[in-house]
Design a protein around this motif. Structure first.
Motif, short mmCIF file in Angstrom:
data_model
loop_
_atom_site.label_atom_id
_atom_site.label_comp_id
_atom_site.label_asym_id
_atom_site.label_seq_id
_atom_site.Cartn_x
_atom_site.Cartn_y
_atom_site.Cartn_z
N TYR A 1 -11.31 6.03 0.98
CA TYR A 1 -10.05 5.67 1.87
C TYR A 1 -10.46 4.24 2.69
CZ TYR A 1 -7.37 9.73 0.50
OH TYR A 1 -6.79 10.69 -0.11
N GLN A 2 -9.60 3.34 2.77
CA GLN A 2 -9.80 2.18 3.62
C GLN A 2 -8.55 2.41 4.79
OE1 GLN A 2 -7.78 -1.79 3.01
NE2 GLN A 2 -10.00 -2.65 2.83
N GLN A 3 -9.11 2.06 6.18
CA GLN A 3 -8.20 2.48 7.13
C GLN A 3 -8.33 0.93 8.06
OE1 GLN A 3 -8.62 5.54 9.88
NE2 GLN A 3 -6.41 5.79 10.55
N ALA A 4 -7.26 0.37 8.19
CA ALA A 4 -7.05 -0.93 8.86
C ALA A 4 -6.84 -0.72 10.18
CB ALA A 4 -6.29 -1.98 8.20
N LEU A 5 -7.09 -1.28 11.20
CA LEU A 5 -6.91 -0.79 12.61
C LEU A 5 -5.45 -0.48 13.07
CD1 LEU A 5 -8.58 -0.50 14.84
CD2 LEU A 5 -7.80 -2.87 15.85
N GLY A 6 -5.01 0.51 13.35
CA GLY A 6 -3.54 0.85 13.59
C GLY A 6 -2.75 1.28 12.45
N GLN A 7 -3.48 1.66 11.24
CA GLN A 7 -2.75 2.06 10.32
C GLN A 7 -3.45 3.26 9.59
OE1 GLN A 7 -2.08 -0.78 7.32
NE2 GLN A 7 -1.75 -2.46 8.48
N GLY A 8 -2.68 3.92 8.77
CA GLY A 8 -3.11 5.02 8.27
C GLY A 8 -4.13 4.75 7.10
N PRO A 9 -4.80 5.95 6.63
CA PRO A 9 -5.92 5.47 5.66
C PRO A 9 -5.20 5.19 4.30
CG PRO A 9 -6.45 7.62 6.73
CD PRO A 9 -5.11 7.15 7.26
N GLN A 10 -5.73 4.29 3.52
CA GLN A 10 -5.00 3.86 2.19
C GLN A 10 -6.22 4.20 1.14
OE1 GLN A 10 -2.78 0.64 1.15
NE2 GLN A 10 -2.55 -0.25 3.57
N GLY B 1 1.01 -1.09 0.09
CA GLY B 1 -0.01 0.07 0.05
C GLY B 1 0.89 1.23 -0.02
N GLU B 2 0.32 2.42 -0.26
CA GLU B 2 0.84 3.58 -0.34
C GLU B 2 1.14 4.32 1.27
OE1 GLU B 2 -0.23 5.43 -4.33
OE2 GLU B 2 -1.97 5.16 -3.10
N SER B 3 0.40 3.91 2.08
CA SER B 3 0.72 4.36 3.39
C SER B 3 1.59 3.57 4.38
CB SER B 3 -0.47 4.84 4.24
OG SER B 3 -1.50 3.88 4.44
N VAL B 4 2.27 3.94 5.02
CA VAL B 4 3.04 2.88 5.94
C VAL B 4 2.57 2.93 7.36
CG1 VAL B 4 5.13 2.22 6.71
CG2 VAL B 4 4.98 3.12 4.38
N GLY B 5 2.03 2.06 7.93
CA GLY B 5 1.77 2.18 9.39
C GLY B 5 1.66 0.90 10.05
N LEU B 6 2.71 0.49 10.32
CA LEU B 6 2.97 -1.13 11.07
C LEU B 6 2.75 -0.74 12.51
CD1 LEU B 6 5.92 -2.30 8.92
CD2 LEU B 6 3.08 -2.74 8.51
N HIS B 7 3.58 -0.30 13.37
CA HIS B 7 3.56 0.21 14.77
C HIS B 7 3.53 1.47 14.92
CE1 HIS B 7 4.32 -4.43 15.09
NE2 HIS B 7 5.17 -4.14 14.25
N LEU B 8 2.42 2.13 15.67
CA LEU B 8 2.55 3.59 15.83
C LEU B 8 3.37 3.96 17.02
CD1 LEU B 8 -1.44 4.25 15.92
CD2 LEU B 8 0.03 4.88 14.21
N PRO B 9 4.32 4.90 16.36
CA PRO B 9 5.07 5.53 17.32
C PRO B 9 4.45 6.12 18.35
CG PRO B 9 5.76 6.06 15.09
CD PRO B 9 4.31 5.51 14.98
N THR B 10 4.64 6.32 19.66
CA THR B 10 3.78 7.15 20.67
C THR B 10 4.69 8.27 20.97
OG1 THR B 10 2.70 5.07 21.41
CG2 THR B 10 2.64 6.69 22.65
#
Lengths: 112, 115
Positions: free
Chosen positions: B35-44, A1-10
């Motif tokens: 957009y689709q947003q899975a839990l803990g991720q940014g919108p795609q 995907g185009e957005s990266v969000g694996l483990h959210l920094p806090t």
């Protein structure tokens, strides 16, 4: 995907302190950037934006800084309040692609 | 002035079924992006509609389709639902200015759960 969000920094801050949230963007051709705040179970809420011909923009209690040389954005929140607790996302308008690309979110936790 | 509205707010569907989600953009806006947003991720980014046509598309299969109506409202359709389609689906409205970024405002989203 185009957005990266694996483990959210806090980022954990004390109420009343200033917060700085950082974001690296991917496309050097991007010319418009937005910061969003997202509370649990809600859609992203527009906070502030900046165009690539600026390096700083101020809003109410918030400031966005843009460093195009290193493709870096930051969001500064003054006098952080418990209501500021949320996930913050930066988003870039991908140049000619006419779509928003989101960066990795940062969870801001404000301690009373 | 109503902001971006989405319906329904929550939905539970069975694997293999089809679903339709709806979005009404902010007054004065003519462009809708999904957009689709899975839990803990940014919108795609899924796709964007302007002038009743799909203008941009992200990396989503053809099971995801959409439509925009003359009043600028939009629908997102997902066929043959998979468990992995469970997510928060967000609609963003903006006023498309080619070559320029514009403010994009999001709705509250539709929470889709596939069981």
């Amino acid at each position: 995907g185009e957005s990266v969000g694996l483990h959210l920094p806090t980022l954990s801050v004390q109420e009343g302190d200033n917060s700085i949230i950082n974001c690296a963007y991917s496309n050097s051709a991007s010319d418009y950037f937005i910061w969003y705040k997202q509370e649990s179970g809600k859609g992203p809420q527009f906070i502030i934006d900046i165009r690539s011909n600026m390096d700083k923009r101020q809003g109410q209690r918030v400031t966005v800084l843009l460093n195009k040389t290193v493709k870096h954005l930051s969001l500064q929140i003054a006098a952080t309040q418990p209501g500021d607790s949320a996930v913050y996302f930066c988003a870039e308008w991908g140049g000619a692609t006419n779509k928003l690309i989101f960066g990795t979110g940062t969870l801001l936790a404000v301690q009373p | 002035d109503a902001g971006v509205t989405q319906s329904p707010t929550h939905l539970i569907k069975t694997r293999g079924q089809q679903v339709t989600l709806r979005c009404s953009p902010k007054s004065g806006h003519d462009t809708v992006s999904w957009y689709q947003q899975a839990l803990g991720q940014g919108p795609q980014f899924i796709f964007q509609y302007y002038e009743e046509e799909e203008r941009q598309r992200g990396n989503f299969p053809d099971r995801f389709s959409g439509h925009q109506f003359p009043n600028y409202s939009s629908e997102l359709n997902v066929n043959a639902l998979l468990l992995g389609d469970s997510a928060l689906y967000l609609c963003a409205s903006s006023s498309l200015a080619p070559g320029l970024g514009t403010e994009a405002f999001f709705g509250q989203g539709t929470r889709l759960t596939v069981v």
